[in-house]
Design an enzyme around this catalytic site. Sequence first.
Site, PDB file in Angstrom:
ATOM      1  N   GLY A 186       0.856  -1.184   0.000  1.00  0.00           N
ATOM      2  CA  GLY A 186       0.000   0.000   0.000  1.00  0.00           C
ATOM      3  C   GLY A 186       0.888   1.228   0.000  1.00  0.00           C
ATOM      4  O   GLY A 186       1.748   1.377   0.880  1.00  0.00           O
ATOM      5  N   PHE A 198       5.502  -1.909   1.881  1.00  0.00           N
ATOM      6  CA  PHE A 198       5.133  -3.327   1.863  1.00  0.00           C
ATOM      7  C   PHE A 198       5.277  -3.932   3.252  1.00  0.00           C
ATOM      8  O   PHE A 198       5.970  -3.410   4.134  1.00  0.00           O
ATOM      9  CB  PHE A 198       6.032  -4.103   0.890  1.00  0.00           C
ATOM     10  CG  PHE A 198       7.485  -4.147   1.299  1.00  0.00           C
ATOM     11  CD1 PHE A 198       7.951  -5.140   2.155  1.00  0.00           C
ATOM     12  CD2 PHE A 198       8.392  -3.211   0.820  1.00  0.00           C
ATOM     13  CE1 PHE A 198       9.280  -5.191   2.540  1.00  0.00           C
ATOM     14  CE2 PHE A 198       9.728  -3.250   1.196  1.00  0.00           C
ATOM     15  CZ  PHE A 198      10.174  -4.243   2.058  1.00  0.00           C
ATOM     16  N   CYS A 215      -7.352  -6.566   3.469  1.00  0.00           N
ATOM     17  CA  CYS A 215      -7.289  -5.903   2.166  1.00  0.00           C
ATOM     18  C   CYS A 215      -8.648  -5.865   1.477  1.00  0.00           C
ATOM     19  O   CYS A 215      -8.736  -5.654   0.262  1.00  0.00           O
ATOM     20  CB  CYS A 215      -6.253  -6.557   1.262  1.00  0.00           C
ATOM     21  SG  CYS A 215      -4.595  -6.592   1.985  1.00  0.00           S
TER      22      CYS A 215
END
Length: 260
Positions: A186, A198, A215
Amino acid sequence: MSELRFVHLGFGADAVEYQEAWQEQRRVHAARFADEAPDTCLLLEHPPVYTAGRRTADDERPLDGTPVVDVDRGGKITWHGPGQLVGYPILKLPRPVDVVAHVRRLEEALLLTCAEFGLEATRVEGRSGVWVLGDPVEERRALGGLNLDFDPRVADEEFDPRLNGPEYAPSNAGQRREDRKLAQIGVRVAKGVTMHGFSLNCNPDTTWFDRIVPCGIRDAGVTSLSEELGRDISVTEVVPVIEKHLRTVIESAVPLPRAV
């Protein structure tokens, strides 16, 4: 791209609180924008924390009201904590910025890292991060004596793993032979400089993910290097490997401005 500097903020007993690391990201970001610092990747572990990107829906958060830190990155809700290696690459990119290309470079370094440990991981179209693929739906084992034709994940887009028992929990996706996410990505780009990054699951307690919809994905789960390889792989064991591959991928890249 320029030479990449790595900074270890803290691991294990020295894990860094999320807000503290976020503040350090902002400091390094400002310095990189002003060309007062080189491209830098912060590496660390966090104490347990849920963070939510801008696209997180209310029904993806913990049902019990567990606090969640809302952040300015892309993506949805995830968990950070012990056993998970977190990396925040703070890099200056050419304008107009190609965010997708930046994400692909991070994925490539993570894939190379997994391969060095002997794990075949991959990308999944339309879903960022690094994945271990499961079996095709028609080949998966039945759960609780039920045929998979009745599995709610197959046909119900609103399926909520938090309400359906441990057999459907994201942490049990490997037992169900479903796709499972090994690394999350993200990012945010501000003033042409990247932030966030990450997280790679090395040897965490993956049941932390069972309290959220990780997610925002309801038809897959989560995993770790240790779970997939059947041996303990610590964060400190992974750090030099990810550094090597991040350096190779990022320093050899010739990023181009996004076509407009």
